[in-house]
Design an enzyme around this catalytic site. Structure first.
Site, PDB file in Angstrom:
ATOM      1  N   ASP A   1      -9.046  14.549  -3.187  1.00 46.44           N
ATOM      2  CA  ASP A   1      -7.752  13.903  -3.335  1.00 46.44           C
ATOM      3  C   ASP A   1      -6.640  14.938  -3.500  1.00 46.44           C
ATOM      4  OD1 ASP A   1      -6.063  11.789  -3.532  1.00 46.44           O
ATOM      5  OD2 ASP A   1      -6.581  11.249  -5.587  1.00 46.44           O
ATOM      6  N   CYS A  24      -4.097   9.345  -8.945  1.00 48.23           N
ATOM      7  CA  CYS A  24      -2.649   9.509  -8.793  1.00 48.23           C
ATOM      8  C   CYS A  24      -1.853   9.472 -10.098  1.00 48.23           C
ATOM      9  CB  CYS A  24      -2.091   8.540  -7.757  1.00 48.23           C
ATOM     10  SG  CYS A  24      -3.064   7.068  -7.466  1.00 48.23           S
ATOM     11  N   GLN A  57     -13.286  12.066  -4.826  1.00 52.61           N
ATOM     12  CA  GLN A  57     -12.408  12.182  -3.667  1.00 52.61           C
ATOM     13  C   GLN A  57     -11.938  13.623  -3.484  1.00 52.61           C
ATOM     14  OE1 GLN A  57      -9.428   9.415  -5.152  1.00 52.61           O
ATOM     15  NE2 GLN A  57      -9.974   7.986  -3.532  1.00 52.61           N
ATOM     16  N   HIS A  88      -0.079  10.203  -0.968  1.00 52.21           N
ATOM     17  CA  HIS A  88      -1.505  10.245  -1.324  1.00 52.21           C
ATOM     18  C   HIS A  88      -2.254  10.668  -0.067  1.00 52.21           C
ATOM     19  CE1 HIS A  88      -0.855   7.314  -4.727  1.00 52.21           C
ATOM     20  NE2 HIS A  88       0.143   6.970  -3.950  1.00 52.21           N
ATOM     21  N   ARG A 106     -15.054   2.899  -9.720  1.00 51.96           N
ATOM     22  CA  ARG A 106     -14.502   1.583  -9.412  1.00 51.96           C
ATOM     23  C   ARG A 106     -15.627   0.580  -9.482  1.00 51.96           C
ATOM     24  NH1 ARG A 106     -10.925   3.150  -4.026  1.00 51.96           N
ATOM     25  NH2 ARG A 106      -9.712   4.776  -5.075  1.00 51.96           N
ATOM     26  N   HIS A 131      -2.046  14.953  -3.959  1.00 49.34           N
ATOM     27  CA  HIS A 131      -0.764  14.257  -3.885  1.00 49.34           C
ATOM     28  C   HIS A 131       0.316  15.266  -3.580  1.00 49.34           C
ATOM     29  CE1 HIS A 131      -3.353  11.462  -6.034  1.00 49.34           C
ATOM     30  NE2 HIS A 131      -2.680  10.556  -5.362  1.00 49.34           N
ATOM     31  N   LYS A 171       1.117   3.866   5.873  1.00 44.94           N
ATOM     32  CA  LYS A 171       0.008   4.815   5.777  1.00 44.94           C
ATOM     33  C   LYS A 171      -0.623   5.081   7.137  1.00 44.94           C
ATOM     34  CE  LYS A 171      -3.499   1.312   4.822  1.00 44.94           C
ATOM     35  NZ  LYS A 171      -4.689   0.953   4.059  1.00 44.94           N
TER      36      LYS A 171
END
Length: 666
Positions: free
Chosen positions: A408, A359, A406, A536, A388, A410, A490
């Site tokens: 991912d 992000c 991911q 996200h 991570r 945004h 979320k």
RNA sequence: GCUGCUGUAGCUCAGAGGUAGAGCACUCCCUUGGUAAGGGAGAGGUCGAGAGUUCGAUUCUCUCCAGCAGCACCA
């Protein structure tokens, strides 16, 4: 045992009165108190009393030995009442196990022992660890207790008496449990034999009602007292229990079957990936696995592009300054891999971190150049590799790793656009899941926590937007109050795999925090600068986890479009070698992943090997096929084969191997 | 991270205080076989890493690493 100070108001009721008991068939019977469910069962028939496990009073499960106080509907629960019987058997198993343990090792302290799916557990505190051999010893003792057919007895006690009792008995965990019960509330004690436990109940009528051959102690594991890692670690013994030996056998068989579709095992057997000591939690993708991965990635890229996303790529290694600005350095540092660049390379030492999330980098791209309201919603997507530092005990094959990618993205939008974007997202997600073979999924909405940023007004707006969007699709969703992130509400999307386990994959999170921290803005219709909301979102979650789930859900039998090796062309005699090559080349030219197997082995051997390797299509060719320009097609899981024309086979297979989003009819 | 267990050939596993074994896989030979294991021979291991005890350790002890089952964690 000092069990005399019973304060059960029901037991104390002195004045006898008549009550009417309505049985399930509608019959009404009148009894004089004191009377118990067991008494009624005995009155109906002796054989019923024998079979009776417990009873239901006005629908609520209760002990047979508890007095009936007033007019009620009563039904007798026997082993035929599957759900109730299982619950009772498992619960009693837990108690019997605890008693067995304390009889064998009297210095063991007891804590809690609830019923769980398939069985039960009990947490103990004891110096010595339990060994696997101990489990058999405990099982044997449990069978002794069952054979005794000790009647189960219950009483209501005062909190004060219970505390005194447990202090005397030196059961500190029980003292703590009772202490936590509100003042003035009575609590229930249960006995069988000399053994006694604090419990809500209800329980069976006697220990002999637990089938001695339908339970099994499975494992010993640690668990924190009250689930808090600051507390002492206890020893938990897990067991499974059923109504019959056959049910137990069936369950153990199911466990074996589940083990066969374990993605770690299939990953090795199908040569998809491996993980090794030098890179714990990081995946080495083999050619087969990477083929699968790429098929999924290509598919996702097409879907995202079609849905109006722009794909980007951002750096792996970023200076700590950005992480400080985003807040990750503060809140997430212990999960981050840090890489320092020493003076050899730079005059000034720099500290970088491998990105744990994409992000902040995406906001950097957003922030380049002035954005107008006309640019929104702006959907930036990245197959973002993240690292991570997950704690050592939490890693699990592909499901929980330290390095992952991911799907991912945004979405930068205005507050008013949240609802429409949410609805669009849910539509895309359910379509993707469907293509992957998951027809249903669970949705959870997590709302504002105590600690949060952003005004109540914006939380109201966002929560309503998310919920409205969900409602457009389904009314079947769960709300988890207070479980939202500090930066926004979320939605979580969970998939259920073929054997009933749930996995969180998709997520959709509003963020009122990061755009603020990193200074994201847009110029509104009014000419003034405004703060965009950042959503996200991920559908697969991570490729690693999703593929793990997909492997288990399909048991490695992927649909043709995803299968790493779609077709193996195998020869029956070496005279067919050239033709096999020709067939494989034609398939490859048609866009398929095909190989030949010309080894000097019998056809039986090759069929067996490729079937075990989960190749969806085996095309066998011998002299007849060469002659007629046909192939003998065998489908995975089917018996026998079909001889068809080569061109026909290529057309049919390449149609079937077309990804679902590229199928002409969709 | 915590508790317990495990680590021997590519895989599944056996084994013992005196430096190792099986089945499958692998290589070679024979076999050209029509839909889930044809036959024979051979090669293959610093017994997870380090330290200690011992005349001698892969085996016993300790530390570390990794994995497994749970717990905790999971922006």
């Amino acid at each position: 045992m000092a069990a005399k100070q019973a304060v059960d108001p029901q037991q104390k009721s002195k004045t006898a009165k008549n009550i009417t008991v309505t049985l399930p068939d509608g019959a009404e019977r009148t009894y004089a108190t004191p009377i118990t469910g067991g008494d009624v069962a005995a009155d109906i028939s002796k054989s019923l009393l024998k079979k009776a496990f417990a009873c239901k009073v006005d629908g609520a499960l209760s002990d047979l030995s508890r007095p009936l106080e007033q007019d009620c509907r009563l039904s007798i629960v026997t082993s035929q009442d599957k759900a109730e019987a299982l619950e009772l058997i498992r619960h009693d198993c837990a108690h019997i196990m605890a008693r067995a343990v304390q009889e064998i090792w009297p210095d063991t302290k007891v804590t809690i022992g609830p019923v769980i799916e398939h069985g039960f557990f009990y947490d103990f505190d004891r110096q010595e660890p339990f060994s696997t051999d101990d489990l058999e010893t405990i099982e044997a003792k449990m069978r002794e207790i069952i054979a005794k057919k000790d009647p189960v007895r219950t009483e209501l006690w005062s909190r004060k008496d219970a505390i005194a009792f447990y202090k005397k008995a030196d059961e500190p965990f029980k003292v703590e449990l009772v202490d936590a019960i509100p003042e003035g509330e009575d609590l229930r004690m249960y006995w069988h034999g000399e053994w006694q436990d604090l419990c809500r109940g209800p329980h069976l009528a006697h220990t002999g009602q637990v089938p001695p051959d339908a339970f099994k102690l499975m494992s010993v594991a640690g668990s924190y007292w009250r689930g808090d890692s600051n507390n002492k670690m206890l020893q938990r013994i897990y067991g499974v229990a059923f109504r019959s030996k056959d049910d137990l056998k069936a369950h153990l068989h199911m466990l074996e079957e589940a083990a066969k579709r374990d993605h770690r095992r299939l990953g090795r057997e199908m040569e998809l990936f491996h993980i090794q000591e030098e890179a714990p939690g990081m995946v080495f993708w083999h050619p087969n696995g990477w083929s699968l991965y790429r098929a999924l990635e290509d598919y996702m890229r097409r879907r995202l592009t079609a849905a109006g996303y722009k794909e980007i790529k951002t750096p792996q290694l970023v200076d700590r300054k950005l992480w400080e600005a985003s807040g990750h350095w503060d809140k997430y540092r212990e999960n981050m891999f840090i890489a320092e660049v020493d003076e050899e390379h730079a005059r000034e030492k720099r500290v970088n971190a491998l990105k744990p999330m994409n992000c902040p980098c995406h906001v950097q791209i957003y922030n380049q150049g002035l954005k107008s309201y006309r640019d929104l919603p702006l959907r930036l997507a990245e197959f973002g590799s993240c690292h991570r530092y997950e704690s050592s005990g939490s890693m699990h094959g592909l499901m929980r790793v330290r390095g992952f990618t991911q799907d991912d993205a945004h979405i930068f939008c205005t507050e008013d656009q949240i609802e429409a974007e949410t609805a669009k997202f849910i539509g895309l997600l359910s379509s993707v899941y469907k293509d992957m073979g998951f027809d249903s999924f669970d949705i959870k909405l997590s709302t504002r926590p105590e600690q949060r940023v952003g005004s109540d007004e914006i939380w109201d707006k966002a929560e309503t937007a998310l919920e409205n969007a969900v409602r457009k699709v389904t009314n079947d969703y769960e709300i988890d109050p207070g479980e939202g992130a500090f930066y926004g509400p979320k939605l979580d999307f969970k998939l259920t795999d073929a054997i009933g386990r749930e996995w969180q994959c998709g997520t959709f999170q509003a963020d009122f925090n990061l755009p603020e921290r990193l200074g994201a803005e847009y110029v509104g219709e009014d000419g003034a600068k405004h703060r965009p909301v950042m959503m996200h979102r991920a559908i697969l979650g991570s490729f690693e986890r999703f593929l793990g789930i997909l492997i288990e859900n399909t048991a490695g039998r992927f649909p043709l479009w995803l299968a790493p090796r779609q077709v193996v062309v195998t020869t029956i005699v070496s005279d067919a070698d050239d033709y096999a090559e020709e067939v494989a080349a034609a398939l490859t030219a048609a866009g398929m992943r095909a190989e030949t197997d010309k080894r000097n082995e019998k056809i039986n051997y090759k069929v067996r090997e490729h079937s075990e390797g989960k190749v969806p299509v085996i095309l066998a060719v011998g002299r007849q096929e060469v002659e007629a320009r046909t192939v003998a097609m065998r489908r995975l899981g089917a018996q026998g084969q079909k001889v068809i024309d080569l061109d026909e086979a290529i057309t049919a297979l390449s149609e079937e191997a077309t990804p679902p989003d590229l199928q002409p009819n969709t």
